[in-house]
Design a protein around this motif. Structure first.
Motif, PDB file in Angstrom:
ATOM      1  N   VAL B 167      -7.503  28.515  34.792  1.00  0.00           N
ATOM      2  CA  VAL B 167      -6.384  27.926  34.055  1.00  0.00           C
ATOM      3  C   VAL B 167      -5.150  28.098  34.941  1.00  0.00           C
ATOM      4  N   ALA B 333      -9.213  30.043  28.004  1.00  0.00           N
ATOM      5  CA  ALA B 333      -8.228  29.321  27.201  1.00  0.00           C
ATOM      6  C   ALA B 333      -7.317  30.273  26.430  1.00  0.00           C
ATOM      7  N   LYS B 403       0.470  25.972  25.095  1.00  0.00           N
ATOM      8  CA  LYS B 403      -0.329  27.108  25.540  1.00  0.00           C
ATOM      9  C   LYS B 403      -0.817  26.849  26.966  1.00  0.00           C
ATOM     10  N   HIS B 405      -3.568  26.470  28.335  1.00  0.00           N
ATOM     11  CA  HIS B 405      -4.603  25.442  28.516  1.00  0.00           C
ATOM     12  C   HIS B 405      -4.119  24.087  27.989  1.00  0.00           C
ATOM     13  N   ARG B 406      -2.797  23.971  27.871  1.00  0.00           N
ATOM     14  CA  ARG B 406      -2.151  22.693  27.563  1.00  0.00           C
ATOM     15  C   ARG B 406      -2.555  22.125  26.217  1.00  0.00           C
ATOM     16  N   LYS B 407      -2.677  23.017  25.279  1.00  0.00           N
ATOM     17  CA  LYS B 407      -2.839  22.583  23.896  1.00  0.00           C
ATOM     18  C   LYS B 407      -1.604  23.089  23.154  1.00  0.00           C
TER      19      LYS B 407
END
Lengths: 163, 446, 346
Positions: B167, B333, B403, B405-407
């Motif tokens: 990540v 993640a 976040k 992990h790009r969520k």
């Protein structure tokens, strides 16, 4: 070594089994007589899931050669409830959610029964002593101890009513 | 909304409660079938070895012996449980071929009339093994010259060309350079057994119509069915899996270990076959929770704000990967924890060693990340002179935060949960902490 | 030598569900002619009470009593596909599939009831007690059990429903790790109190108190059970358990419950909790899920409490008495000018 016939009682039923020497009570109850409430979590005395009563005393049926119960009375969980009514210990286990997966439950109920038969008013420490040989991986034990204490109260009040 | 609900939100009694307290609940091995055979397994007594030969002659003479199964009997002997969702390569052997990679690895399956006969025959199988050097530590396994466990030449699971799940978010090195403090920790955890009170078990039963019914305590009926169909190279429609009642699992019963062999034995013998782990097999042979080694390096400002977090994690997958590659992805993640950190770098390695394979367990990839991060948070608090509550409130993630992990966070309630815990134990929060919410940050920051 | 007390905290999130491979579940529901509803699945109950919470969700959506719903699971010949019970997914995924199936079955039920009552379908409502009535017309009602029977014997109709729920598969960007691996986040904050015996190194957990936020609680008693049992398991992981006591050395592996250490009935601390409900946007009735996470926050909370009690920072699990004693020794050496007390490189 030759097999022998062993006679004993399971609940109110007289049974006679042909067994090889050192066959355990657990094996006979589960696989010859069909008492599958007797569980087999480890078959070496470590988990308590196979606990039954022999003449009222709690016993790990996986460690006991069946010859040792000749002429004695074995009580399994199957004998505890009336067909239409649960035993107060069983009801308390439901009320307190004293089980999750249910696999340790038969052994837990049986050692609790032995405790309350011997001592109708156990302290919390005595309840924990009684449960100390039984493994539960789900509940964290506290709900089981609470259920036993609650069952003791119910049984005591019933005793008071019947007197 | 709750007021409109009649049943959801009520503590109705367990529908299976009466069955459990009366012993009427039927668990897998509470069943028996006429003519049922028993399957027991010859396992590797060593951690790593070449299999030179297998001598079954003495075992075959044991009264009650029915037949033995070796790898040549298994139609598709090399599998990977996550192959169902496209994870490659196939790597685990249903029964060992020329090499064993962990102590307890199955080599021969013995089917016999009774359990005692099966156990006696197992004890009579003679193995000719040539022991090989073994590797047991996740970082030693990655060093040049380490014994290679896999059949592809290195000891890591490969993630689309990378030896680890990565990540990358922001620029950790730049943030470390401007941080007031660097706080580092190394966290080690040992393997853990699921220890369900009911051991892993199944009974495979030939049905009248040429199909096979498999009674099993798997956590995932179709996962087991589909993997069994692949291993046995039969259409899934020939298999009928029955279960649903499980005596504890905790992730340990997602592996597909007993069903393929029991079903194969039922096919070869035409009789019901029971394969149940003994307690020692559950303890020593079934998958564990991985051992982990987690390096955490944080860049922290004087006021306690974390500006960079670098996590390097090694999960000991043991000899085969099972569910561990997936756990590492979930770990990656979430390894930065429930905090808003603008620069994050995570490398999560799934490492092969000669330990018993690890796999899924309750908290899959997260439990040990939470351990490492939450001990690390106290280290940070100490480094900057904050109390443990304050450092967490200061860094807590909120809705709308991106976040690593790009969520984007949309269900964050860490702040409210900490406030409730503080109230529950009587810890007094500062007025600012008590007034915080997980609502999205306003433009321009706060 | 002393018995030292300390408290520690930990705050965690837990991502529930796991859809890197796609994560579908299906459910079928039909009414029997006696008016009960059977939900057919191939999902497994591990002891968490899946059958019970699914019956609650089905009853809620159908508008019938929970005692009139039976869960038939798990059989791959009768139950439609389900990925399995793991990743704290079952209540969330299966629950969503059951809601879809129950809505369809409810429509079928109300269509038959509309014919029987000679009313418009849109005017009908269920009372959750087994009756269908015409809104605003007291007296014009019919029992669900009667409609179930009439559907078969008078109208020749089935009362049934199909449901599926899937979060589509999410790929992971191998360079950046961008991904969408879960459905929602549940939260916990745990405060643990411990007592450390500095002579024996034994850690006694006095209490584990937590706040949880798990979205909607379908069955608060079952949620409480997960929290209590999980706290015990977390304590067990923190202080007792391992299959490989001298990892990485593979020797001395326990083979049974007498060698694999876990706390027993006597070692159970006071465990208590409060539960917040912030319903999720995508779970059934706002469920998030609580199956796995309950063992997580107790572990670091206990380890942080040991530090608070003793000043010994431990970075390894399980925290054996040996580890505590070595830490205390190192701390003493450090105090007298020796090496650092931490087991890691601060």
């Amino acid at each position: 070594m030759v097999s022998s016939i062993v006679s004993f009682q399971v609940g109110d039923r007289e049974v006679e089994v042909l067994v090889a020497p050192m066959t355990t009570l657990q094996t006979v109850l589960r696989y010859q007589l069909g008492y599958t409430a007797v569980k087999e979590g480890c078959r070496q005395g470590g988990c308590g899931s196979c606990a039954v009563l022999v003449d009222g005393e709690p016993v790990l049926s996986c460690l006991l050669p069946v010859e040792d119960v000749a002429g004695r009375r074995v009580t399994t969980l199957e004998a505890l409830a009336e067909p239409d009514a649960l035993h107060p210990i069983q009801q308390a286990f439901i009320d307190h959610l004293a089980f999750q997966c249910g696999y340790c439950t038969p052994g837990m109920v049986m050692v609790s029964k032995a405790l309350l038969d011997r001592d109708p008013d156990p302290s919390r420490a005595e309840i924990l002593d009684a449960l100390a040989g039984n493994v539960c991986r789900c509940t964290g034990y506290a709900p089981i101890a609470e259920a036993v204490a609650d069952a003791a109260r119910v049984l005591a009040s019933r005793g008071a009513q019947s007197r | 909304m709750t007021a409109d609900l009649h049943v959801v939100g009520r503590s109705v009694p367990r529908s299976d409660g009466v069955g459990h307290v009366t012993g009427r609940t039927l668990f897998t091995t509470d069943r028996s079938f006429p003519g049922m055979l028993h399957l027991k397994v010859v396992r590797s007594p060593v951690h790593h070895a070449l299999v030179r030969g297998i001598d079954l002659s003495e075992a075959e003479r044991v009264p009650g012996f029915v037949r033995a199964l070796t790898h040549v009997d298994v139609p598709h002997n090399v599998y990977t449980i996550l192959g169902l969702i496209g994870v490659e390569p196939e790597e685990e052997f249903v029964l060992a071929e020329d090499r064993v990679r962990y102590k307890g690895e199955p080599i021969v399956a013995i089917v016999a009339e009774t359990e005692a006969a099966a156990l006696e025959a197992v004890a009579c199988v003679r193995l000719d093994l040539e022991e090989l050097p073994a590797v047991f530590d996740v970082e030693e396994a990655l060093r040049p010259g380490a014994p290679i466990v896999t059949h592809w030449g290195n000891n890591t699971f490969m993630y689309e060309g990378h030896p680890c799940r990565r990540v990358r978010f922001g620029d950790v090195e730049a943030a470390f350079a401007r941080a007031d403090h660097i706080v580092e920790g190394v966290y080690n955890t040992k393997p853990i057994e699921h220890a369900p009170t009911e051991t892993t078990a199944c009974i495979a039963v030939p049905e009248a119509n040429g199909r096979y019914a498999v009674y099993t305590n798997t956590q995932a009926l179709y996962f087991s069915l589909d993997n069994t169909a692949i291993i046995l190279q039969v259409p899934g429609s020939r298999l009928h899996f029955i279960g649903g009642t499980v005596g504890g699992a905790f992730g340990g019963k997602v592996d597909v270990i007993v069903e393929p062999l029991a079903t194969l034995a039922a096919m070869k013998t035409g009789r019901p076959v029971k394969y149940a782990f003994a307690r020692w097999e559950e303890m020593q042979v079934s998958s564990t929770r991985s051992a982990w080694r987690i390096y955490v390096k944080d860049g922290v400002m004087r006021d306690g704000r974390i500006v960079a977090r670098k996590v390097t994690s090694y999960a000991d997958s043991g000899a085969y990967s099972r569910q561990t590659p997936y756990a590492l992805t979930k770990h990656a993640a979430n390894a930065a924890g429930p905090y808003a950190i603008p620069n994050v770098s995570i490398d999560a390695y799934c490492v092969y060693t000669n330990h018993v394979p690890s796999s899924a367990m309750r908290g899959f990839g997260i439990t040990m990340a939470s351990f490492a991060i939450e001990v690390q948070m106290d280290r940070i608090a100490e480094a900057v002179g904050l109390d443990p509550w304050s450092v967490r409130f200061l860094n807590a993630y909120r809705n709308g935060d991106m976040k690593p992990h790009r969520k984007r966070a949309e269900d964050a309630t860490l702040i409210e949960t900490m406030q409730a815990a503080a109230a529950f134990v009587g810890h007094e929060l500062t007025p600012e902490q008590a007034a915080m919410t997980s609502d999205p940050r306003r433009e321009g920051g706060e | 030598m002393a018995k030292l007390r300390g408290t520690g905290i930990a705050a965690v999130n837990y991502p529930t569900g796991m859809n890197l491979g796609g994560d579908p579940s299906q459910a079928l529901i039909h009414a029997t002619t006696s008016g009960s509803f059977v939900v057919t699945l191939s999902a497994t109950d591990l002891g968490q009470g899946l059958r019970t919470v699914i019956a609650q969700i089905a009853a809620e959506t159908l508008g019938v009593g929970v005692d009139d719903v039976f869960i038939d699971t798990a059989d791959t010949d009768t139950g439609p596909h389900d990925m399995g019970t793991f990743a704290s997914r079952a209540t969330h995924r299966v629950g969503n599939a059951v809601i879809a199936a129950a809505k369809e079955a409810r429509e079928a039920l109300l269509e038959v009831a509309a014919e029987e009552l000679e009313a418009s379908r849109d005017d009908l409502e269920t009372d959750g007690l087994g009756n269908i009535r015409v809104r605003g017309a007291p007296g014009r009602s019919v029992k669900v059990t009667d409609i179930a029977s009439l559907a078969q014997f008078t109208y020749g109709r089935t009362i049934s429903g199909r449901g599926a729920w899937m979060k589509p598969r999410s790929a992971v960007d191998p360079e950046t790790g961008a991904m969408d691996p879960d459905s929602t986040e549940a939260h916990a904050c745990t405060v643990a109190e411990v007592e450390v015996d500095t002579e024996t190194g034994v850690v006694t957990v006095i209490s584990i108190k937590s706040a949880y936020e798990v979205g909607r609680q379908v069955n608060p008693a079952l949620v409480h059970g997960q929290i209590v049992g999980g706290a015990w398991m977390g304590m067990s992981h923190a202080l007792y358990e391992t299959t490989t006591p001298y990892y990485p050395d593979p020797g001395h592996r326990p083979k049974d419950f007498s060698e694999y250490l876990m706390p027993g009935a006597h070692e159970t601390p006071e465990i208590d909790c409060v539960v917040l409900e912030y319903p999720s946007s995508n779970g059934p009735y706002g469920v998030k899920g609580i199956g796995e996470m309950t063992a997580n926050s107790p572990i670091p909370a206990i380890v942080n409490a040991i530090y608070h009690a003793t000043g010994v920072r431990i970075d390894e699990l399980p925290v054996t008495p040996e580890l505590v004693l070595r830490g205390l020794e190192a701390k003493e050496r450090h105090a007298s000018g020796g090496v650092t007390p931490s087991t890691a490189g601060d």
